[in-house]
Design an enzyme around this catalytic site. Structure first.
Site, PDB file in Angstrom:
ATOM      1  N   HIS A 130       0.613  -1.271   0.450  1.00 48.04           N
ATOM      2  CA  HIS A 130       0.288  -0.216  -0.066  1.00 48.04           C
ATOM      3  C   HIS A 130       1.010   1.431  -0.612  1.00 48.04           C
ATOM      4  CE1 HIS A 130      -2.232   2.764   1.698  1.00 48.04           C
ATOM      5  NE2 HIS A 130      -3.610   1.984   1.618  1.00 48.04           N
ATOM      6  N   ASP A 207       2.927  -4.762   8.179  1.00 46.46           N
ATOM      7  CA  ASP A 207       1.644  -3.492   8.043  1.00 46.46           C
ATOM      8  C   ASP A 207       0.411  -5.006   7.824  1.00 46.46           C
ATOM      9  OD1 ASP A 207      -0.284  -3.016   7.140  1.00 46.46           O
ATOM     10  OD2 ASP A 207       0.517  -2.143   5.702  1.00 46.46           O
ATOM     11  N   GLN A 210      -4.809  -5.175   7.172  1.00 41.38           N
ATOM     12  CA  GLN A 210      -5.686  -5.663   6.501  1.00 41.38           C
ATOM     13  C   GLN A 210      -5.763  -7.539   7.302  1.00 41.38           C
ATOM     14  OE1 GLN A 210      -8.316  -4.706   4.719  1.00 41.38           O
ATOM     15  NE2 GLN A 210      -7.712  -3.268   3.487  1.00 41.38           N
ATOM     16  N   LYS A 233     -10.698  -0.082  10.674  1.00 44.38           N
ATOM     17  CA  LYS A 233     -11.088  -1.571   9.493  1.00 44.38           C
ATOM     18  C   LYS A 233     -10.980  -3.129  10.361  1.00 44.38           C
ATOM     19  CE  LYS A 233      -7.241  -0.403   6.354  1.00 44.38           C
ATOM     20  NZ  LYS A 233      -8.162   0.295   5.495  1.00 44.38           N
ATOM     21  N   CYS A 372      -5.018   2.635  -3.067  1.00 41.74           N
ATOM     22  CA  CYS A 372      -3.488   3.344  -3.018  1.00 41.74           C
ATOM     23  C   CYS A 372      -2.659   2.249  -3.673  1.00 41.74           C
ATOM     24  CB  CYS A 372      -3.386   3.484  -1.568  1.00 41.74           C
ATOM     25  SG  CYS A 372      -4.867   4.773  -0.966  1.00 41.74           S
TER      26      CYS A 372
HETATM   27  N1  C6P Z   1      -6.282   0.530   2.465  1.00 40.96           N
HETATM   28  C1  C6P Z   1      -8.135   0.027   1.460  1.00 40.96           C
HETATM   29  O1  C6P Z   1      -9.043   0.280   0.698  1.00 40.96           O
HETATM   30  P1  C6P Z   1      -4.998   4.102   7.146  1.00 40.96           P
HETATM   31  O2  C6P Z   1      -5.618   4.004   6.022  1.00 40.96           O
HETATM   32  O3  C6P Z   1      -4.015   4.666   7.537  1.00 40.96           O
HETATM   33  O4  C6P Z   1      -5.676   3.592   7.933  1.00 40.96           O
HETATM   34  O5  C6P Z   1      -4.412   2.108   6.564  1.00 40.96           O
HETATM   35  C2  C6P Z   1      -3.650   2.482   5.224  1.00 40.96           C
HETATM   36  C3  C6P Z   1      -3.599   0.910   4.037  1.00 40.96           C
HETATM   37  C4  C6P Z   1      -2.463  -0.373   4.973  1.00 40.96           C
HETATM   38  N2  C6P Z   1      -2.001  -0.683   4.726  1.00 40.96           N
HETATM   39  C5  C6P Z   1      -2.772  -1.496   3.614  1.00 40.96           C
HETATM   40  C6  C6P Z   1      -2.527  -2.791   3.343  1.00 40.96           C
HETATM   41  C7  C6P Z   1      -3.799  -0.864   3.972  1.00 40.96           C
HETATM   42  O6  C6P Z   1      -4.919  -1.750   3.551  1.00 40.96           O
HETATM   43  C8  C6P Z   1      -4.647   0.038   4.077  1.00 40.96           C
HETATM   44  C9  C6P Z   1      -5.400   1.106   4.086  1.00 40.96           C
HETATM   45  C10 C6P Z   1      -7.889   1.012   2.045  1.00 40.96           C
HETATM   46  O7  C6P Z   1      -7.874  -0.381   0.749  1.00 40.96           O
HETATM   47  C11 C6P Z   1      -7.693   2.035   2.644  1.00 40.96           C
HETATM   48  S1  C6P Z   1      -6.660   3.236   1.119  1.00 40.96           S
END
Ligand code: C6P
Length: 414
Positions: A130, A207, A210, A233, A372
């Site tokens: 991401h 990370d 997910q 999430k 992203c």
């Molecule tokens: N992915 C998606 O629709 P934040 O925005 O900081 O809460 O999470 C960022 C992030 C980091 N790593 C992974 C693997 C992610 O999937 C995400 C967030 C969302 O896939 C929003 S772009």
């Protein structure tokens, strides 16, 4: 497999009743929310927890000695304990509250990176990251003269580890990788990579944005040095996230942001800094949100993250099977046994944006775009995909509706 009765969460109807937002219609159809990878829905007890904080004991933490402030501080720190237990941290001092996963990666890339990364050092990422786990490292590389390397993928979106030993050099300082891809769904062999990274003296940032919401995750089992994830999430509120780090590493890191509560003594020209985790929580934190994240963790734990994982595996298995029967659909990522509950796809002749708009008309919420992950989409050779993602409240009937609507879109657009 079509019957809800086969799903590991036995009383899924009762569970869905816990989510008020799911009880509505969109465009005259019951909402089928298939975008939990972007942000999950919140159960009643999380909403009530947030409401209770603001109504009954809203006050700043670690500052007041009066009753409300003490109650808020106690609940905030208790939430830190819940996070620590969820991921198997050895101490609550290893848990830093951030705004989200993105801020947590930036914290490490800035605070750890500024003292540990120098010109010519290398940082190893993967092609499925991401942007949150790419851009902060690019910014660090630009500041220091470090170089970024990327682990490639095979045709099914799995990491190719053949060149891992060449990519892990004695100059590699950090391996930063996602536990589960937000597009391919691929579950990565973090433990194996972490063991090899540590053998050359590199650290490992995982990370978990997910993975932590969807399966049991234990930092010792992963052999990670840092883990990041977001509350929103995992049934928690927005504005609260987590950085877990090994205590010795966090303790050796300089601050990320300066301000109130991260100091010991402030003089006119210099300051000394608080112990961790306070050192990394400058300013008034997201107090109610952290407490409500604790309520979300209680909720997920009461169902069991292993049960949630099995439920989602059945769903993704079913979705892959059903979508494979739709003419013109291409899906990305590995087989169900090797992935989490996201399915990115394209439909021949129809732009993903049009698919998402068409599905919305039918009450089915999916995301479209690059999610992203521009480098990954470039590698997939597509500018965008549509993505359906599932969570503990998803039912097979919603996947049926997704498939029927895609069929309709195919007929309409072609
Ligand atoms: N992915 C998606 O629709 P934040 O925005 O900081 O809460 O999470 C960022 C992030 C980091 N790593 C992974 C693997 C992610 O999937 C995400 C967030 C969302 O896939 C929003 S772009």
């Amino acid at each position: 497999m079509t019957a809800t009765a086969l799903m590991p969460i036995a009383d899924i109807r009762a569970l869905r009743c816990e989510f008020p937002i799911l009880q509505q219609e969109i465009n005259g159809r019951p909402l089928a929310f298939l975008d939990s990878a972007a942000s999950s829905q919140k159960p009643r007890r999380v909403l009530e927890c947030l409401d209770d904080y603001y109504r009954r004991y809203n006050a700043n933490v670690h500052r007041g000695i009066y009753k409300l402030s003490e109650e808020a501080t106690f609940a905030y720190e208790r939430a830190r304990g819940k996070v620590a237990r969820l991921i198997g941290a050895t101490s609550t001092r290893e848990v830093v509250f951030t705004r989200n996963a993105t801020e947590a990666v930036n914290l490490v890339a800035t605070a750890w990176g500024s003292t540990n990364v120098h010109s010519g050092d290398r940082i190893l990422l993967t092609m499925m990251e991401h942007h949150s786990n790419i851009v902060p490292w690019q910014m660090l590389a630009q500041r220091t003269g470090a170089v970024l390397d990327y682990l490639p993928l095979d045709g099914q979106g799995r990491l190719v580890l053949d060149d891992l030993d060449q990519l892990l050099t004695e100059r590699t300082r950090m391996v930063a990788l996602t536990h589960q891809s937000n597009v391919l769904g691929t579950l990565n062999p973090v433990r194996l990579i972490a063991d090899r990274a540590h053998a050359v003296g590199a650290l490992v940032l995982v990370d978990g944005a997910q993975s932590v919401p969807h399966m049991p995750v234990n930092v010792a089992d992963l052999n990670a040095d840092f883990l990041v994830f977001s509350g929103h999430k995992m049934c928690g509120p927005t504005g609260i996230g987590v950085l877990w780090g090994r205590y010795a590493l966090l303790d050796a890191m300089p601050p990320f942001l300066g301000g109130g509560s991260m100091i010991k003594v402030v003089e006119l020209q210099q300051s000394s800094y608080a112990d961790v985790p306070a050192r990394f929580e400058a300013g008034t934190p997201a107090i109610g949100e952290a407490i409500a994240l604790g309520a979300a963790i209680d909720f997920l734990s009461s169902i069991g993250l292993d049960t949630i994982e099995r439920h989602e595996r059945e769903l993704v298995n079913y979705a892959l099977e059903r979508l494979a029967q739709v003419e013109g659909v291409t899906m990305y990522g590995p087989p169900a046994a090797e992935r989490g509950a996201v399915v990115a796809f394209t439909l021949r002749g129809v732009h993903p944006q049009d698919i998402a708009a068409f599905l919305d008309n039918e009450g089915v919420a999916v995301r479209s775009g690059h999610h992203c992950t521009q480098p990954l989409h470039r590698w997939l050779n597509v500018s965008a995909t549509a993505r359906a993602s599932f969570y503990l409240y998803t039912i097979p009937e919603e996947i049926d509706r997704l498939v029927v609507s895609i069929e309709r879109a195919r007929r309409l657009f072609n």
